[in-house]
Design an enzyme around this catalytic site. Sequence first.
Site, PDB file in Angstrom:
ATOM      1  N   SER A 239      76.767  47.608  67.211  1.00  0.00           N
ATOM      2  CA  SER A 239      76.579  46.259  66.709  1.00  0.00           C
ATOM      3  C   SER A 239      77.033  46.199  65.254  1.00  0.00           C
ATOM      4  CB  SER A 239      75.102  45.844  66.805  1.00  0.00           C
ATOM      5  OG  SER A 239      74.316  46.652  65.939  1.00  0.00           O
ATOM      6  N   LYS A 240      76.904  45.024  64.654  1.00  0.00           N
ATOM      7  CA  LYS A 240      77.375  44.837  63.282  1.00  0.00           C
ATOM      8  C   LYS A 240      76.682  45.766  62.290  1.00  0.00           C
ATOM      9  CE  LYS A 240      78.912  40.054  63.769  1.00  0.00           C
ATOM     10  NZ  LYS A 240      78.705  38.641  63.346  1.00  0.00           N
ATOM     11  N   ARG A 241      75.463  46.176  62.609  1.00  0.00           N
ATOM     12  CA  ARG A 241      74.767  47.046  61.655  1.00  0.00           C
ATOM     13  C   ARG A 241      75.406  48.435  61.566  1.00  0.00           C
ATOM     14  NH1 ARG A 241      71.159  47.459  65.997  1.00  0.00           N
ATOM     15  NH2 ARG A 241      70.613  49.590  66.609  1.00  0.00           N
ATOM     16  N   HIS A 242      76.249  48.771  62.539  1.00  0.00           N
ATOM     17  CA  HIS A 242      76.960  50.056  62.504  1.00  0.00           C
ATOM     18  C   HIS A 242      78.277  49.955  61.736  1.00  0.00           C
ATOM     19  CE1 HIS A 242      74.457  50.511  66.256  1.00  0.00           C
ATOM     20  NE2 HIS A 242      74.117  51.572  65.563  1.00  0.00           N
ATOM     21  N   GLY A 243      78.594  48.774  61.220  1.00  0.00           N
ATOM     22  CA  GLY A 243      79.865  48.577  60.517  1.00  0.00           C
ATOM     23  C   GLY A 243      80.692  47.529  61.239  1.00  0.00           C
TER      24      GLY A 243
END
Length: 471
Positions: A239-243
């Site tokens: 997801s976006k929290r991984h980049g």
Amino acid sequence: MINKIRTRFAPSPTGYLHIGGARTALFSWLYARHHKGEFVLRIEDTDQERSTDESTRAILDAMSWLGLNWDEGPYFQAERVTLHRQMVQKLLDEGKAYYCTCTAEELEEKRKKALAEGRKPKYDGTCRDKKLSKTPGSVVRFRGTENGITIVEDLIKGNITFNNEELDDLIIERGDGYPTYNFAVVVDDALMNITHVIRGDDHVNNTPRQILLYQALGFAVPAFAHVPMILGADKARLSKRHGATSVMAYKDMGYLPESLVNYLVRLGWAAGDQEIFTLTELVNLFTLEAVGKSPAVFNPEKLLWLNAHYIKGADTDRLFTEMKMLWPDGAKNAEREFTKKVIADLQPRSKTLLEIASAAGFYFADVVDYDNEAGQKFLTPDIACYLKSIMADLPSVRDFSKTGIENYLKAFIEKQNIKFKAIAQPLRVALTGKTISPGIDEVMVTLGRERVTKRINDALAYIARNDLTAS
């Protein structure tokens, strides 16, 4: 017997093309190319509220950038609604579908009651045998099979068995007259003669329902292959929290498309221990049998390593074109041949095109901006005599090539009876403003005799100003 393999990629235009979707598209594209088949692109835009032209353009741009060309399309699902409605009517006429007038509130109550009683919260068939007619807001439900099993013969996961009694009577046409995903995708894949449906394994539970729809409509059932999901380093779904997860975000960050393609294909697929593949090799080697059953873990460092590899081997003309929008303002109008020399200096030590652009500023500067600490440490009065000598020698250096500069500097330090390190960093700072750069000989050749002379002269002026201030 299958005459020609046809695969498809069918994204919904409700956002950008993300890493997971790009890998699915890549696997589908490679499978078609490996078998000399056809690859179809279909935009599933029947969600009128969330689908946008901007998202459609972003998806098409990302596919083109990755090099995933399509043989047919893009088709737009919303333009095929008449066909979908004809197929809905076919099922209604044959008693394989029925109108349902249950309200959203009634359905929610049924769901809560089923959960409270420990039952699966599926539709209870209230309208199944009422033989209702179409009314405002009514939906159409598929009359599912209530006994037996449906087997999904998955080309990646193996056979998966579902009990039909657990599959509810799914809605195939919404109250607004538009088909639902599960119905439209079946009709479109069947009428487009798709032989192999390769998609993410978040669709596994849709597949038995879709198989029953194929059979009810009298269509051949395609082969299915469900690709395991991509996880972040923490083993949670990517997801976006991984980049960055959008394909075009990687383009903006200075990645080359071949590095992303090479990386994505290795997320769950392998051919021995080989890590780096040309596109031709991938087409020749790709099989679904070699796709793993387990989720793949996204590793940004591995992608960065691959990108550095492809940048290092890329043609400077190609990088010049790729980097047009990445250069700082002072570089955008620079001479093409000079800019290509700058790229050649920096590409062996850069992991992204943005790194090249950010490291290249000193080449294009009219006046070098010295790093404060570097200037104070290396541009000092005791070094001025050496810089003056080099500046005086420059007009007579006949061979202004890398080898010629190397030979001149060797002769210079011998003549001055000093070690190279005594002049190396002062000269580097004079030319670049910082202590880290490509080799001094490379920098001098790229800058050219005139720029080098000016920059040494500017450095001498800097030394003189600081000397006066200090005294």
